[in-house]
Design a protein around this motif. Structure first.
Motif, PDB file in Angstrom:
ATOM      1  N   GLU A   1     -14.299  21.076  30.036  1.00  0.00           N
ATOM      2  CA  GLU A   1     -14.718  21.346  31.555  1.00  0.00           C
ATOM      3  C   GLU A   1     -14.790  20.283  32.455  1.00  0.00           C
ATOM      4  OE1 GLU A   1     -18.674  22.738  34.128  1.00  0.00           O
ATOM      5  OE2 GLU A   1     -18.969  22.699  31.883  1.00  0.00           O
TER       6      GLU A   1
ATOM      7  N   SER B   1     -11.833  25.572  34.330  1.00  0.00           N
ATOM      8  CA  SER B   1     -12.663  25.194  35.626  1.00  0.00           C
ATOM      9  C   SER B   1     -12.463  24.362  36.399  1.00  0.00           C
ATOM     10  CB  SER B   1     -14.314  25.482  35.314  1.00  0.00           C
ATOM     11  OG  SER B   1     -15.014  25.763  36.502  1.00  0.00           O
TER      12      SER B   1
ATOM     13  N   GLY C   1     -13.839  23.918  39.921  1.00  0.00           N
ATOM     14  CA  GLY C   1     -15.477  24.443  39.997  1.00  0.00           C
ATOM     15  C   GLY C   1     -15.533  26.005  40.012  1.00  0.00           C
ATOM     16  N   ARG C   2     -16.452  26.348  39.286  1.00  0.00           N
ATOM     17  CA  ARG C   2     -16.878  27.819  39.444  1.00  0.00           C
ATOM     18  C   ARG C   2     -18.076  28.197  40.040  1.00  0.00           C
ATOM     19  NH1 ARG C   2     -16.675  29.968  33.651  1.00  0.00           N
ATOM     20  NH2 ARG C   2     -14.334  29.414  33.743  1.00  0.00           N
TER      21      ARG C   2
ATOM     22  N   ASN D   1     -19.417  26.755  42.390  1.00  0.00           N
ATOM     23  CA  ASN D   1     -20.178  25.231  43.075  1.00  0.00           C
ATOM     24  C   ASN D   1     -19.586  25.176  44.346  1.00  0.00           C
ATOM     25  OD1 ASN D   1     -17.948  23.773  42.603  1.00  0.00           O
ATOM     26  ND2 ASN D   1     -18.521  23.265  40.499  1.00  0.00           N
TER      27      ASN D   1
ATOM     28  N   ARG E   1     -21.996  20.025  34.620  1.00  0.00           N
ATOM     29  CA  ARG E   1     -21.588  21.240  34.310  1.00  0.00           C
ATOM     30  C   ARG E   1     -22.256  22.635  34.904  1.00  0.00           C
ATOM     31  NH1 ARG E   1     -23.076  18.197  29.389  1.00  0.00           N
ATOM     32  NH2 ARG E   1     -20.992  17.989  28.118  1.00  0.00           N
ATOM     33  N   ASN E   2     -21.129  23.263  35.201  1.00  0.00           N
ATOM     34  CA  ASN E   2     -21.606  24.438  35.862  1.00  0.00           C
ATOM     35  C   ASN E   2     -22.504  25.278  35.069  1.00  0.00           C
ATOM     36  OD1 ASN E   2     -19.743  24.375  37.976  1.00  0.00           O
ATOM     37  ND2 ASN E   2     -17.983  25.161  36.819  1.00  0.00           N
ATOM     38  N   LYS E   3     -22.603  25.489  33.941  1.00  0.00           N
ATOM     39  CA  LYS E   3     -23.433  26.358  33.213  1.00  0.00           C
ATOM     40  C   LYS E   3     -24.187  25.608  32.027  1.00  0.00           C
ATOM     41  CE  LYS E   3     -21.254  31.048  34.163  1.00  0.00           C
ATOM     42  NZ  LYS E   3     -20.480  31.892  33.687  1.00  0.00           N
TER      43      LYS E   3
END
Length: 281
Positions: A166, A191, A194-195, A197, A269-271
């Motif tokens: 990521e 990503s 970004g996903r 965000n 981090r996105n998740k």
């Protein structure tokens, strides 16, 4: 076909990849195969998939529909965590190849290390064996930390050609990129824009987009290219596919690259999927 010359990077063992590839997550069936065929027609030569995406057959169909020489396309897939046992890993790799109908897969990665299960070295040995058999041509990892990579090399003598992680402006992974570069490992970014965000609305990104006359996504992709990172954006429409490739023509200045990198957060981090603890099967 798009005539844009995409900068390339080369690994310690001679694997060469373009710095912008095509992500295929959630592309399935006829619509997915059509998007992939159009991507190839628009100039993409690197396709990213995984066993868990359940679209390896779609990849193969898209390539056949595009009518391009197979040798000009690099197909990537990934081994899921539930199949890290050596024999299961070999059978899964074989199944991946069967699904594509392409005879071989160009680059195969271990999707996640799953350190609590602690069988990623066993899985790596299976990838090495599959490469020796010729059913995959190059091998690497995804979401591995430096200590995981060091262990692979110390226990097998084989260093991955690629680590797909990521990576986007909120999580620029400076130390990881530097580590990979020092070992001759290609960094790939999943990503990359970004996903979900807000990176595309950041003032520095918007200002650079206006300066270079492109959209915000193009600036973020140009940032990856400037860092010699292989970005893997997904795009369904011809317009977005082509504009993503065109980002390779934008030559950001060092201070502009640094300004985007400075958007990084302590844990962007996105998740929250930290490879030290995250498990995916």
């Amino acid at each position: 076909m798009n005539a844009i010359q995409i900068p390339k990077v080369t690994s310690h063992d001679g694997l060469t990849l373009p710095t912008i590839g095509f992500g295929t997550y959630k592309l399935k069936g006829n619509a997915g195969a059509d998007a992939i065929a159009r991507a190839i027609g628009n100039g993409y030569s690197l396709l990213d998939s995984a066993f868990n995406y359940e679209n390896e057959g779609t990849i193969g169909q898209g390539i056949r529909a595009a009518g391009r020489e197979r040798s000009g396309i690099t197909v990537t897939s990934k081994l899921p965590g539930r199949h890290h046992d050596y024999e299961e890993a070999l059978a899964t790799i074989e199944e991946s190849v069967f699904r594509t109908g392409l005879g071989h897969i160009d680059l195969y990665l271990i999707h996640w290390p799953n350190p609590k299960v602690d069988k990623y070295v066993e899985a790596w040995k299976a990838l090495i064996a599959a490469k020796e058999r010729g059913i995959i041509r190059a091998i690497g990892v995804s979401n591995f930390l430096p200590e995981h990579i060091d262990r692979l090399e110390s226990e097998t003598g084989v260093l991955p050609a690629v680590n797909q992680i990521e990576l986007h402006p909120y999580f620029p992974q400076v130390e990881a990129v530097d580590f990979h570069r020092s070992r001759g490992i290609i960094t790939q970014a999943w990503s990359p824009i970004g996903r979900g965000n807000e990176v595309l609305t950041e003032p520095v990104v918007a200002e650079l987009a206006a300066k270079y006359g492109v959209d915000a996504a193009g600036i973020v992709l140009a940032w990856h290219v400037a860092r010699r990172v292989v970005a893997l954006p997904k795009a369904g429409s011809d317009e977005h596919q082509i504009s993503n490739l065109n980002a390779a023509t934008i030559a950001l200045k060092n201070d502009e690259v640094d300004a985007i990198t400075a958007l990084g957060k302590p844990d962007g981090r996105n998740k929250g999927q930290d490879p030290a603890t995250y498990e995916e099967f």
